[in-house]
Design an enzyme around this catalytic site. Structure first.
Site, PDB file in Angstrom:
ATOM      1  N   CYS A   2      59.938  68.666  46.723  1.00 49.11           N
ATOM      2  CA  CYS A   2      60.354  68.775  48.117  1.00 49.11           C
ATOM      3  C   CYS A   2      59.206  69.395  48.916  1.00 49.11           C
ATOM      4  O   CYS A   2      58.546  70.319  48.459  1.00 49.11           O
ATOM      5  CB  CYS A   2      61.596  69.614  48.343  1.00 49.11           C
ATOM      6  SG  CYS A   2      63.056  68.975  47.572  1.00 49.11           S
ATOM      7  N   ARG A  27      55.144  65.325  46.923  1.00 45.74           N
ATOM      8  CA  ARG A  27      56.020  66.391  46.423  1.00 45.74           C
ATOM      9  C   ARG A  27      57.443  65.909  46.170  1.00 45.74           C
ATOM     10  O   ARG A  27      58.253  66.616  45.566  1.00 45.74           O
ATOM     11  CB  ARG A  27      56.077  67.539  47.434  1.00 45.74           C
ATOM     12  CG  ARG A  27      54.767  68.249  47.625  1.00 45.74           C
ATOM     13  CD  ARG A  27      54.936  69.321  48.671  1.00 45.74           C
ATOM     14  NE  ARG A  27      55.648  70.451  48.141  1.00 45.74           N
ATOM     15  CZ  ARG A  27      55.079  71.533  47.628  1.00 45.74           C
ATOM     16  NH1 ARG A  27      53.777  71.609  47.593  1.00 45.74           N
ATOM     17  NH2 ARG A  27      55.789  72.531  47.169  1.00 45.74           N
ATOM     18  N   TRP A  74      62.931  65.735  46.806  1.00 47.09           N
ATOM     19  CA  TRP A  74      63.037  65.380  45.385  1.00 47.09           C
ATOM     20  C   TRP A  74      64.381  65.942  44.957  1.00 47.09           C
ATOM     21  O   TRP A  74      64.583  67.152  44.897  1.00 47.09           O
ATOM     22  CB  TRP A  74      61.899  66.022  44.598  1.00 47.09           C
ATOM     23  CG  TRP A  74      61.914  65.650  43.146  1.00 47.09           C
ATOM     24  CD1 TRP A  74      61.346  64.559  42.569  1.00 47.09           C
ATOM     25  CD2 TRP A  74      62.547  66.381  42.086  1.00 47.09           C
ATOM     26  NE1 TRP A  74      61.581  64.571  41.209  1.00 47.09           N
ATOM     27  CE2 TRP A  74      62.321  65.673  40.888  1.00 47.09           C
ATOM     28  CE3 TRP A  74      63.295  67.551  42.023  1.00 47.09           C
ATOM     29  CZ2 TRP A  74      62.792  66.093  39.654  1.00 47.09           C
ATOM     30  CZ3 TRP A  74      63.771  67.981  40.790  1.00 47.09           C
ATOM     31  CH2 TRP A  74      63.517  67.248  39.630  1.00 47.09           C
ATOM     32  N   ASN A  98      63.230  74.022  50.283  1.00 46.30           N
ATOM     33  CA  ASN A  98      62.624  73.636  49.014  1.00 46.30           C
ATOM     34  C   ASN A  98      62.988  74.728  48.017  1.00 46.30           C
ATOM     35  O   ASN A  98      62.731  75.903  48.269  1.00 46.30           O
ATOM     36  CB  ASN A  98      61.096  73.542  49.169  1.00 46.30           C
ATOM     37  CG  ASN A  98      60.388  73.392  47.839  1.00 46.30           C
ATOM     38  OD1 ASN A  98      60.961  72.861  46.880  1.00 46.30           O
ATOM     39  ND2 ASN A  98      59.157  73.851  47.753  1.00 46.30           N
ATOM     40  N   GLY A  99      63.593  74.343  46.888  1.00 48.49           N
ATOM     41  CA  GLY A  99      64.010  75.328  45.895  1.00 48.49           C
ATOM     42  C   GLY A  99      65.425  75.015  45.435  1.00 48.49           C
ATOM     43  O   GLY A  99      65.929  73.908  45.669  1.00 48.49           O
ATOM     44  N   GLU A 482      49.315  63.265  25.280  1.00 53.54           N
ATOM     45  CA  GLU A 482      49.015  62.983  26.688  1.00 53.54           C
ATOM     46  C   GLU A 482      49.040  61.474  26.963  1.00 53.54           C
ATOM     47  O   GLU A 482      49.538  61.031  28.003  1.00 53.54           O
ATOM     48  CB  GLU A 482      47.648  63.596  27.045  1.00 53.54           C
ATOM     49  CG  GLU A 482      47.135  63.303  28.437  1.00 53.54           C
ATOM     50  CD  GLU A 482      48.056  63.768  29.567  1.00 53.54           C
ATOM     51  OE1 GLU A 482      49.018  64.503  29.323  1.00 53.54           O
ATOM     52  OE2 GLU A 482      47.818  63.351  30.712  1.00 53.54           O
ATOM     53  N   LYS A 486      51.501  59.850  29.742  1.00 49.46           N
ATOM     54  CA  LYS A 486      50.996  59.041  30.855  1.00 49.46           C
ATOM     55  C   LYS A 486      51.738  57.702  30.905  1.00 49.46           C
ATOM     56  O   LYS A 486      52.181  57.260  31.952  1.00 49.46           O
ATOM     57  CB  LYS A 486      49.516  58.787  30.645  1.00 49.46           C
ATOM     58  CG  LYS A 486      48.438  59.146  31.525  1.00 49.46           C
ATOM     59  CD  LYS A 486      48.336  60.156  32.544  1.00 49.46           C
ATOM     60  CE  LYS A 486      49.419  61.094  32.834  1.00 49.46           C
ATOM     61  NZ  LYS A 486      49.049  62.477  32.952  1.00 49.46           N
ATOM     62  N   GLU A 489      55.384  58.156  32.019  1.00 51.87           N
ATOM     63  CA  GLU A 489      55.531  58.537  33.425  1.00 51.87           C
ATOM     64  C   GLU A 489      55.466  57.355  34.368  1.00 51.87           C
ATOM     65  O   GLU A 489      56.229  57.297  35.325  1.00 51.87           O
ATOM     66  CB  GLU A 489      54.407  59.512  33.829  1.00 51.87           C
ATOM     67  CG  GLU A 489      54.615  60.921  33.388  1.00 51.87           C
ATOM     68  CD  GLU A 489      53.563  61.846  33.979  1.00 51.87           C
ATOM     69  OE1 GLU A 489      52.369  61.655  33.690  1.00 51.87           O
ATOM     70  OE2 GLU A 489      53.933  62.754  34.737  1.00 51.87           O
ATOM     71  N   HIS A 505      56.356  61.489   7.951  1.00 51.28           N
ATOM     72  CA  HIS A 505      57.520  62.375   7.864  1.00 51.28           C
ATOM     73  C   HIS A 505      58.630  61.967   8.816  1.00 51.28           C
ATOM     74  O   HIS A 505      59.464  62.780   9.192  1.00 51.28           O
ATOM     75  CB  HIS A 505      57.084  63.825   8.109  1.00 51.28           C
ATOM     76  CG  HIS A 505      56.057  64.292   7.134  1.00 51.28           C
ATOM     77  ND1 HIS A 505      56.373  64.635   5.831  1.00 51.28           N
ATOM     78  CD2 HIS A 505      54.707  64.399   7.230  1.00 51.28           C
ATOM     79  CE1 HIS A 505      55.269  64.968   5.186  1.00 51.28           C
ATOM     80  NE2 HIS A 505      54.244  64.827   6.011  1.00 51.28           N
ATOM     81  N   LYS A 604      55.044  65.594  42.148  1.00 55.06           N
ATOM     82  CA  LYS A 604      53.732  66.104  41.749  1.00 55.06           C
ATOM     83  C   LYS A 604      53.771  67.587  41.403  1.00 55.06           C
ATOM     84  O   LYS A 604      53.117  68.036  40.470  1.00 55.06           O
ATOM     85  CB  LYS A 604      52.756  65.852  42.900  1.00 55.06           C
ATOM     86  CG  LYS A 604      51.339  66.267  42.621  1.00 55.06           C
ATOM     87  CD  LYS A 604      50.680  65.267  41.711  1.00 55.06           C
ATOM     88  CE  LYS A 604      49.276  65.673  41.332  1.00 55.06           C
ATOM     89  NZ  LYS A 604      48.907  65.083  40.035  1.00 55.06           N
TER      90      LYS A 604
HETATM   91  C1  AGP Z   1      51.320  65.052  34.768  1.00 57.61           C
HETATM   92  O1  AGP Z   1      51.032  63.687  34.734  1.00 57.61           O
HETATM   93  C2  AGP Z   1      52.677  65.364  35.130  1.00 57.61           C
HETATM   94  N1  AGP Z   1      53.059  64.805  36.362  1.00 57.61           N
HETATM   95  C3  AGP Z   1      53.220  66.743  34.828  1.00 57.61           C
HETATM   96  O2  AGP Z   1      53.445  66.785  33.454  1.00 57.61           O
HETATM   97  C4  AGP Z   1      52.371  67.968  35.217  1.00 57.61           C
HETATM   98  O3  AGP Z   1      51.239  68.028  34.432  1.00 57.61           O
HETATM   99  C5  AGP Z   1      53.221  69.236  35.051  1.00 57.61           C
HETATM  100  O4  AGP Z   1      54.318  69.184  35.911  1.00 57.61           O
HETATM  101  C6  AGP Z   1      52.434  70.502  35.287  1.00 57.61           C
HETATM  102  O5  AGP Z   1      51.953  70.566  36.586  1.00 57.61           O
HETATM  103  P1  AGP Z   1      50.822  71.580  36.992  1.00 57.61           P
HETATM  104  O6  AGP Z   1      49.608  71.219  36.228  1.00 57.61           O
HETATM  105  O7  AGP Z   1      50.663  71.393  38.469  1.00 57.61           O
HETATM  106  O8  AGP Z   1      51.306  72.953  36.644  1.00 57.61           O
END
Ligand code: AGP
Length: 609
Positions: A2, A27, A74, A98-99, A482, A486, A489, A505, A604
């Site tokens: 947000c 955001r 969001w 926001n929150g 990672e 990616k 996401e 395992h 984000k």
């Molecule tokens: C990354 O692709 C993600 N969108 C997410 O995992 C992100 O890395 C995570 O929310 C942490 O954010 P930050 O690095 O701003 O703390």
């Protein structure tokens, strides 16, 4: 998570609000709205979906007020509908938030017994309702604001309009970021400096618990105890606007992937020379007693960078390194000894869990040192830490983090090298070799970017599959995590990252021709053992994509594709392998036609728990 903006200026605020929301759309982007005071009445426009829908509505119905608030959402409570979009109103009051208000159910029940009616499913709607009720007993906003805030549990950044005080805009901050800004036309509040880039020249960060109001003539800020603060430290606005351009790339994510080679050189020229590594904002790294233990805490992609750094630090500095996801760390009972450093990693510096983990660590062991490795110099994480290393990655807009991740890895590699040299566990010769290899990253990463056609040729492989498995060992294991994150996401495919040695395992049960397996096999990290995993998955019919920096022509018949990597050393190998993994996620998402820069359900900056 947000974004809120508010403005009081000498002309209609609609354009400033809309531009601010556009700059903050990363955001949250499931609905948006604005409210202005037009002719002593609240004028509200809201739309579900992307901001473009709200912008279309505003073309037909223009707001004329010189004071207003805006919000890009969001969803936390309630679906992304017009009813649930902010601003939320009650009587003469409109609120953007926001929150999360954690006690909203209790407040709502109480207010309903007083005859208040609610139209949304949000936690936020209790705020204007409660404020309206309080104002019936005491019409002075300055007296009522602390009473209102004392009844709200949870996190909030708030922008509030009251028709009765139409020449001021009220704000409050607890647990969610908020800043004040000023420019030639007036005053602003915003979740993020980016929102007011272009209209403001100076900004002022609010501390926890602060509240107050802005008018055409200035700001008033009160602390948690209700005392008005007389001194304000305004800072010049950083140059933020230029980076919000895609520069001809189809998506921000692609632009940010391509920015990585030059970021590596920026990092090297800023922090390293033949003589060693210097981090100018953290002088104590030069002379503080070296730690007996390091704790690293982060979320998501930043957590994955920390996991890779653990291998580097343990190997070269030879101290125990504990890495945890912040949401777990803050609720377990971490045993923190003396002479332990906390390193937090974050692109945004506003991730709620990481911030709370930092605060827990500081409460428990105030004498230990805390270091933030972060992309946003003005963030809460940086301001609350004892030291800060800037990532130098520039504003990252794509929700899927790419350049901030490799910048984190590069900075962590330099940190590990610096501490290893200080401790005497890395010789001058070994340091020089690694330094040279780090200096070569720009050239090597540019070489890696040439794999685009190979990656594009692989995308049909990702149709009609039931998942994707990423395997790696040593520092490549977090890279497998990672790579999977990616892909998840932005392509919405199920993917898992595994330590190659763990495959037998359990996950081996999943393997068949509909489960592509991506194997990360640099020669630095137990190549023979990773190749054994290749044979095992191959024997079960998997289609394999192999990323490696050694010549593996003998395997070309066995795998779908070999993605060649430039030769890396113990530090640079994961940096080089990151790029094909990012491109793979990008190309598969493009093939599937998803919204790459703003994937569904994500935001984000995760500023709520
Ligand atoms: C990354 O692709 C993600 N969108 C997410 O995992 C992100 O890395 C995570 O929310 C942490 O954010 P930050 O690095 O701003 O703390």
């Amino acid at each position: 998570m947000c974004g809120i903006i508010g403005a009081i200026t000498s002309k209609s605020v609609q354009a400033d609000l809309l531009q601010g929301l556009k700059n903050m759309e990363y955001r949250g982007y499931d609905s948006a709205g604005i409210c202005t005071i037009d002719g002593m009445q609240l004028a509200v426009s809201k739309a579900a979906g992307k901001l473009v829908n709200l912008a279309g509505d505003l073309e037909k119905k223009e707001h004329t007020g010189v004071i207003g608030i805006g919000h890009t959402r969001w969803a936390t409570h309630g679906e992304p509908t017009v009813e649930n979009a902010h601003p939320h109103c009650s009587g003469n009051i409109a609120v953007v938030h926001n929150g999360i208000i954690e006690n909203h159910i209790g407040l709502r029940r109480k207010l309903e017994t007083h005859g208040m009616r609610f139209v949304s499913d949000t936690d936020t709607e209790v705020i204007p309702a409660l404020l309206s009720k309080l104002l019936k007993q005491e019409p002075d906003m300055e007296h009522v604001m602390p009473v209102l805030l004392s009844q709200l549990e949870g996190a909030y950044a708030l922008g509030i309009l009251n028709v009765e005080t139409s020449d001021v805009l009220w704000f409050a901050r607890k647990g969610s970021p908020l800043l004040l800004a000023r420019g030639s036309r007036g005053y602003y509040i915003a979740s993020d400096g980016l929102a007011v880039a272009g209209v403001a020249t100076e900004m002022l960060y609010l501390n926890e618990g602060e509240w107050g109001c802005i008018s055409q003539h200035g700001v008033r800020v009160f602390n948690q105890e209700g005392c008005e603060m007389s001194d304000h430290t305004w800072q010049r606005m950083p140059q933020l606007s230029a980076s919000t351009d895609k520069c001809g790339y189809e998506h921000f994510m692609l632009k940010e992937i391509h920015e990585q080679p030059s970021i590596m050189t920026d990092i090297m020229t800023t922090y390293a020379s033949k003589r060693g590594v210097q981090f100018p904002n953290v002088a104590w790294l030069n002379d503080a007693v070296l730690p007996e233990r390091i704790v690293m805490v982060a979320c998501g992609t930043s957590y994955h960078a920390a996991l890779t750094a653990r291998y580097w630090l343990e190997r070269y500095l030879q101290v125990p390194v504990e890495v945890d996801v912040a949401s777990e760390y803050r609720y377990r009972n971490p045993i923190i000894g003396s002479n332990t450093w906390l390193i937090t990693l974050s692109q945004s510096g506003e991730t709620a869990d990481t911030l709370e983990a930092l605060r827990l660590f500081k409460r428990r062991t105030p004498d230990n040192r805390t270091l933030a490795i972060c992309n946003v110099a003005s963030s809460s994480l940086v301001r609350e830490s004892d030291g800060f290393i800037a990532l130098k990655a520039g504003v990252e807009i794509g929700v899927a983090s790419t350049k901030a991740y490799t910048a984190q890895l590069a900075v962590l590699a330099l940190l590990a090298m610096k501490l290893a040299v200080r401790s005497g566990s890395m010789s001058e010769q070994v340091w020089q070799e690694h330094y040279q290899s780090m200096c070569h990253l720009e050239v090597d990463m540019n070489e890696t970017l040439k794999c685009v056609p190979d990656i594009q040729s692989l995308t049909p492989l990702f149709a009609n599959i039931h998942g994707v498995l990423f395997l790696g060992r040593g520092p490549s294991f977090p890279l497998a995590l990672e790579g999977a994150l990616k892909l998840k996401e932005i392509s919405y495919l199920h993917a898992e990252g595994y330590a190659a040695g763990e495959m037998k395992h359990g996950p081996i049960a999943l393997i068949d021709a509909q489960l592509p397996v991506v194997i990360i096999a640099p020669k630095q990290y137990h190549l023979d053992k990773v190749i054994s995993s290749l044979h095992e998955v191959k024997a079960r019919g998997a289609k394999v994509i192999l990323l490696t920096d050694v010549s593996m022509d003998d395997y070309s018949d066995e795998v779908e594709k070999i993605i060649p990597l430039p030769t890396g050393d113990y530090f640079t190998a994961p940096l080089l392998a990151s790029i094909p993994l990012q491109l793979l996620a990008y190309e598969v998402a493009k093939f599937k036609g998803t919204d790459i820069d703003q994937p569904r359900n994500l935001a984000k900056s995760v500023t709520v728990e």
